[in-house]
Design a protein around this motif. Structure first.
Motif, mmCIF file in Angstrom:
data_model
loop_
_atom_site.group_PDB
_atom_site.id
_atom_site.type_symbol
_atom_site.label_atom_id
_atom_site.label_comp_id
_atom_site.label_asym_id
_atom_site.label_seq_id
_atom_site.Cartn_x
_atom_site.Cartn_y
_atom_site.Cartn_z
ATOM 1 N N ALA A 1 0.822 -1.205 0.094
ATOM 2 C CA ALA A 1 0.006 -0.230 -0.054
ATOM 3 C C ALA A 1 0.847 1.240 0.071
ATOM 4 C CB ALA A 1 -0.731 0.170 1.446
ATOM 5 N N SER B 1 0.916 3.705 -3.197
ATOM 6 C CA SER B 1 0.205 4.649 -2.809
ATOM 7 C C SER B 1 -0.190 5.922 -3.892
ATOM 8 C CB SER B 1 0.527 5.488 -1.562
ATOM 9 O OG SER B 1 -0.234 6.313 -1.309
ATOM 10 N N SER B 2 -1.323 6.417 -3.905
ATOM 11 C CA SER B 2 -1.770 7.622 -4.569
ATOM 12 C C SER B 2 -1.869 8.884 -3.630
ATOM 13 C CB SER B 2 -3.164 7.504 -5.292
ATOM 14 O OG SER B 2 -3.364 6.322 -5.812
ATOM 15 N N TRP B 3 -0.830 8.955 -2.710
ATOM 16 C CA TRP B 3 -0.731 9.932 -1.760
ATOM 17 C C TRP B 3 -0.446 11.322 -2.472
ATOM 18 C CZ3 TRP B 3 -1.158 10.811 3.556
ATOM 19 C CH2 TRP B 3 -0.465 12.162 3.869
ATOM 20 N N GLU C 1 -13.607 6.889 0.203
ATOM 21 C CA GLU C 1 -12.210 6.011 0.337
ATOM 22 C C GLU C 1 -11.369 6.630 1.490
ATOM 23 O OE1 GLU C 1 -10.754 5.887 -3.633
ATOM 24 O OE2 GLU C 1 -11.842 4.077 -4.072
ATOM 25 N N GLU D 1 -4.772 7.148 1.418
ATOM 26 C CA GLU D 1 -3.919 6.143 1.217
ATOM 27 C C GLU D 1 -2.539 6.484 1.969
ATOM 28 O OE1 GLU D 1 -3.276 4.285 -2.567
ATOM 29 O OE2 GLU D 1 -5.312 4.629 -3.214
#
Length: 407
Positions: free
Chosen positions: A52, A56-58, A243, A246
């Motif tokens: 994760a 991640s799409s941080w 959601e 992330e």
């Protein structure tokens, strides 16, 4: 990202296990360290937690911005940890309620334009804030009495949760966020959370499956865990795309909090703080960074621990010195309590006010009002700012989606 290196203790933190467990993984070949004893994150992507972080799409989440002004109200606001994070995410605060006078003074000092309502939440008429977009609050978790089998809204009367729900009923926000200690999940064998769920349903909201978020995954150099409840008004649930945030691709440590680097562009400013009595200082001077009472000579252990010495168990918060190379243990309301010691990594003293604030990711310019013990309490009770901002962004994304669908 692929070259990110971590120590054994950081791997243990990511996986929520002890260093001893990681050592056993190493022996049985479950993990493989490099020559210097460190681990490459990219070699550990078979662990979901590590995967994760790597995928991640941080960075993408940083771009989430409100498409219109979303007005918010916060109850039990404390010294502003959650409020600053939500503000950074894009919320426009319309009112904040807090009963503690020092915390209110802190909020007013830093944000003179905020509408800080000081006093008991039960005395506030929330109908004047009807239809505001968002409400949040870390309601204190008091025990309910279980007279009937199914606990409804009226049965929670006399608790602060009742007042939290009354505000929701009077305002009818599109979305609300409840924040609490991890222990709420198991409080009274899960009955308390079940009661909370049934009340949320009763007042016309849908609860997203609650989640414990670990602050270390959200640019917070602290092993703090908080339970979050995200609830959407029933008529808007069909537009939900919520959601959870992330994780950031790196675990930050006490070094990042106290010294110039990843989190702050300068070393931690000097500030007031508690001091140790002379004897305690001499004893703690013997504890290495990351160590605790077990690292002391046996006769000193007996002197320091007294009756606790014979009780067995870990008690690793006692005589605990933090390490620059690991995240801080969860901050409490005082850094020099015997059970939850938070000694500076190098100096033999408790963490001071500004160091406490940095570990909670408060900005250096955020000033606290009140006695030293009051300031520690305000900081220790706060939601870490960066954690609040991470969840705030995803709440903004949710409200954006609702707004786009109902236009």
């Amino acid at each position: 990202m692929s070259k990110e290196m971590i120590s054994e203790s950081l791997l243990a933190d990511i996986m929520s296990v002890s260093k001893r467990t990681v050592e056993s993984w190493k022996k049985n070949g479950k993990v493989k360290s490099l020559k210097d004893g460190c681990y490459s994150l990219s070699d550990l992507d078979y662990f979901p937690q590590v995967k994760a972080m790597i995928e991640s799409s941080w960075n993408k989440e940083q771009a989430i911005k409100p498409i219109k002004k979303y007005n918010s109200i916060e109850l039990f606001a404390g010294a502003g940890g959650l409020a600053i994070g939500l503000e950074k995410a894009g919320f426009n605060s319309v009112a904040l309620n807090e009963i503690d006078k020092d915390a209110c003074a802190t909020l007013r000092k830093n944000r003179p334009d905020w509408n800080v309502i000081e006093g008991n939440v039960s005395n506030i008429d929330f109908t004047v804030y009807k239809n505001i977009d968002f409400l949040s609050g870390g309601f204190p978790c008091q025990a309910f009495s279980y007279a009937g089998k199914k606990l409804g809204f009226e049965d929670t009367r006399g608790t602060l949760f009742f007042e939290f729900v009354r505000a929701i009923k009077e305002i009818k926000p599109k979305v609300f966020l409840g924040e609490n200690v991890r222990g709420l999940l198991t409080h009274d064998n899960g009955k308390t959370l079940e009661a909370i769920k049934s009340v949320i349903q009763e007042i016309g909201y849908t609860l997203i499956q609650p989640k414990v978020l670990k602050a270390i995954f959200y640019r917070v150099p602290q092993k703090r865990e908080r339970l979050f409840l995200v609830c959407i008004r029933n008529d808007l649930v069909k537009y939900s795309n919520f959601e959870w945030p992330e994780p950031f691709g790196k675990i930050l440590t006490v070094k990042d909090a106290l010294l110039k680097g990843n989190l702050y562009d300068s070393d931690c400013p000097k500030s007031q703080g508690q001091v140790y009595p002379e004897r305690k200082k001499k004893i703690l001077a013997m504890v290495p960074p990351g160590g605790c009472w077990v690292d002391l000579p046996d006769e000193i252990q007996r002197e320091y621990m007294q009756k606790s010495y014979f009780m067995g168990g870990g008690k690793t918060g006692m005589a605990r010195r933090l390490s620059y190379d690991s995240p801080s243990l969860t901050l409490t309301c005082a850094p020099a309590q015997k059970q939850t010691e938070r000694c500076h990594p190098e100096d033999t003293r408790p963490l001071n006010i500004r160091e406490y604030a940095r570990i909670q990711t408060f900005p250096d310019k955020w000033k606290f009002v009140g006695s030293i013990s009051s300031q520690y309490k305000q900081i220790g009770n706060a939601v870490p700012v960066n954690l609040a901002q991470a969840i705030g962004r995803k709440l903004i994304a949710l409200l954006n989606n609702i707004e786009n669908q109902i236009i």
